[in-house]
Design a protein around this motif. Structure first.
Motif, PDB file in Angstrom:
ATOM      1  N   VAL B  46       0.836  -1.204   0.000  1.00 52.62           N
ATOM      2  CA  VAL B  46       0.000   0.000   0.000  1.00 52.62           C
ATOM      3  C   VAL B  46       0.869   1.251   0.000  1.00 52.62           C
ATOM      4  CG1 VAL B  46      -1.878   1.198   1.163  1.00 52.62           C
ATOM      5  CG2 VAL B  46      -1.684  -1.302   1.350  1.00 52.62           C
ATOM      6  N   SER B 111       0.252  -6.126   5.095  1.00 52.70           N
ATOM      7  CA  SER B 111      -1.103  -6.249   4.558  1.00 52.70           C
ATOM      8  C   SER B 111      -1.172  -5.715   3.131  1.00 52.70           C
ATOM      9  CB  SER B 111      -2.060  -5.471   5.460  1.00 52.70           C
ATOM     10  OG  SER B 111      -3.277  -5.230   4.806  1.00 52.70           O
ATOM     11  N   LEU B 112      -2.070  -6.327   2.368  1.00 49.34           N
ATOM     12  CA  LEU B 112      -2.302  -5.871   1.000  1.00 49.34           C
ATOM     13  C   LEU B 112      -3.152  -4.615   0.955  1.00 49.34           C
ATOM     14  CD1 LEU B 112      -3.053  -9.376  -0.556  1.00 49.34           C
ATOM     15  CD2 LEU B 112      -0.951  -8.041  -0.823  1.00 49.34           C
ATOM     16  N   SER B 113      -3.772  -4.239   2.096  1.00 49.85           N
ATOM     17  CA  SER B 113      -4.713  -3.124   2.064  1.00 49.85           C
ATOM     18  C   SER B 113      -4.477  -2.054   3.129  1.00 49.85           C
ATOM     19  CB  SER B 113      -6.151  -3.646   2.207  1.00 49.85           C
ATOM     20  OG  SER B 113      -6.267  -4.384   3.412  1.00 49.85           O
ATOM     21  N   ASP B 114      -3.744  -2.394   4.185  1.00 51.00           N
ATOM     22  CA  ASP B 114      -3.589  -1.460   5.310  1.00 51.00           C
ATOM     23  C   ASP B 114      -2.104  -1.326   5.644  1.00 51.00           C
ATOM     24  OD1 ASP B 114      -3.565   0.006   7.609  1.00 51.00           O
ATOM     25  OD2 ASP B 114      -4.550  -1.518   8.849  1.00 51.00           O
ATOM     26  N   PRO B 171      -9.163 -11.561   1.776  1.00 53.47           N
ATOM     27  CA  PRO B 171      -8.183 -11.326   2.843  1.00 53.47           C
ATOM     28  C   PRO B 171      -8.416 -12.160   4.098  1.00 53.47           C
ATOM     29  CG  PRO B 171      -9.638  -9.430   2.535  1.00 53.47           C
ATOM     30  CD  PRO B 171      -9.920 -10.366   1.413  1.00 53.47           C
TER      31      PRO B 171
END
Lengths: 98, 371
Positions: B46, B111-114, B171
């Motif tokens: 990210v 994380s892939l998002s956070d 996720p």
């Protein structure tokens, strides 16, 4: 005032160039010195003693006044020369490997 | 202009290798944390400027570091990895019960998002998560406590959780692998777990087809198809088409199916890379020839990739976390050796060049593709 000499890697972590000087409340013992050291430099938490058991890490030793204090109780009073600051308390990284 | 940043963890520090998208000229910086073992560094997908690093020595234990400026500066973060509750025992090398003891962090998976969330795989095997950018760590103890933990046994390198894969499509689905326990999957974000080792066959076990106990060395997946997994086991290269529910061997024509590293091409989900190693007792390439093997068919048919790699007198190893790919249009492939070389291919493995030759033994290689 207690003088503490750290091994090179811990000096780098704590960003101190030389000896560390600490005020220790009450009777100076190895435990009290390490408590004060970790309080001053939180980055050293876990590097000298296990954070869970509070046991000295196996490749770390404590020397003072030409004596190895590592196997003695952490709660025994340090030599008077250390308590008065005329001699330092050494935290040693044991000579092993490279 | 696009570029790549290669993060290299070694026995004696970390190195950062930067290049533009052509990947011809490299700027090498380091060592960072000189003298410390850097098992792994990995950047946040990210926020590529955020990089986490695992720093340890046998003398002073585990430290963690984080950079928020792409590796230029670093600051220590939380290093308290306390197992949840009463830890109980696993098996020791001689089969006797041995208490769980934290040794080090082997692998970090941001994380892939956070950007504030990161998973950590540790020895003795357990999975931890931080939701505050590494300030504090909490064990996802459902893995260690799901039931088979008391039968887990360390591999030669320790009982390490070395592989963490989060499905880009779900996720809540997490895969991990442990030496020598095997592979495990959670479908609820790490709360509950189950072994996924059906089809693995390990002749070193009393029951070669046991539910757990397999020495899985590494698992890789392609983001576009995360139900397909590729595994380098101690011996055997394996494939699963159902998220690990079952595995089939795809070693095919490899000169040895022992090895550590495995990875998947960034744009071709059926193109897989391994580095065959002679055997479990001879951790160097067969015939002294360093060869990456590529399969464009998802396994079984493999071709040696040798151009630019030493083809005589080469006795290095390539460890499990020491291979990575970039996602530039022409996929770059990278790996590091225990001899301190980091090789790069800017053409999907067709040819290789060393970026550096004389680093300390390389433990891990990760690549960030920069916009």
């Amino acid at each position: 005032m207690i003088r503490v000499v750290l091994p090179a890697h811990l000096k780098t972590l704590a960003q101190v160039p030389g000896e560390v000087e600490l005020e220790v409340v009450g009777t100076p013992t190895p435990r009290a010195v390490i408590d004060a050291l970790e309080d001053r430099y939180p980055v050293l938490l876990g590097t000298i003693r296990d954070p869970r058991t509070q046991q000295r890490r196996k490749f770390v030793r404590f020397y003072a006044c030409e004596r190895d204090l590592s196997l003695e109780s952490l709660d025994v009073a340090l030599p008077q020369a250390v308590a008065t600051g005329s001699e330092p308390f050494f935290v040693i990284g044991a000579m092993a490997g490279g | 202009m696009s570029g790549v940043r290669v993060l290299v963890g070694t026995r004696k520090g970390a190195f950062v290798l930067n290049s533009d998208g052509k990947r011809r000229n490299w700027e090498v910086s380091g060592p960072l944390f000189g003298g410390w073992e850097i098992y792994h560094l990995k950047g946040s997908p990210v926020d590529p400027n955020r990089i986490f690093a695992s720093q340890s020595t046998g003398w002073f234990g585990q430290l963690m570091q984080r950079s928020d400026d792409g590796g230029l500066t670093w600051a220590p973060i939380g290093n308290q990895f306390l197992y949840d509750g009463v830890t109980g025992t696993h098996q020791w090398y001689d089969g006797t019960p041995h208490p769980w003891e934290f040794e080090r962090v082997w692998h970090l998976e941001p994380s892939l998002s956070d950007p504030d969330t990161v998973l950590a795989g540790v020895e003795d095997a357990a999975l931890f998560r931080s939701n505050d950018a590494g300030a504090t760590w909490t064990e996802l103890s459902g893995l260690r406590e799901h039931g088979t933990g008391p039968s887990w046994q360390p591999g030669a390198g320790g009982m390490c959780l070395h592989t963490i894969l989060v499905s880009p499509q779900d996720p809540q689905r997490i895969f991990v692998a442990i030496s020598s326990a095997g592979a495990f999957r959670s479908d609820d974000g790490g709360v509950t777990w189950r072994p996924i080792n059906h089809g693995l066959h390990s002749e070193g076990l009393p029951d070669a087809d046991a539910e757990v106990g397999h020495c899985v060395h590494r698992i890789a997946l392609h983001p576009s198809n995360p139900d397909v997994l590729f595994m380098q086991k101690h011996w055997d290269v394996m494939r699963s088409d159902n998220a690990g529910d079952s595995w089939v061997e795809v070693s095919g024509n490899l000169p040895s199916d022992f090895g550590f590293a495995i990875d998947v091409h960034a744009h071709e989900p059926e193109t897989v890379y391994v580095v065959p190693i002679t055997s479990d007792s001879q951790h160097f390439p067969p015939e002294g020839k360093l060869r990456v093997y590529r399969s464009r068919s998802g396994g079984n048919e493999w071709e040696p990739l040798t151009k630019g790699l030493p083809q005589s007198h080469c006795y290095v190893d390539v460890l499990r976390d020491a291979m990575a790919v970039d996602s530039l249009e022409e996929c770059g492939v990278y790996f590091g050796t225990t001899g301190g070389q980091v090789y790069a291919s800017a053409n999907s493995g067709d040819s290789w060049e060393p970026i550096v030759r004389d680093l300390p033994a390389v433990l891990s290689v990760e690549v960030q593709t920069l916009a």
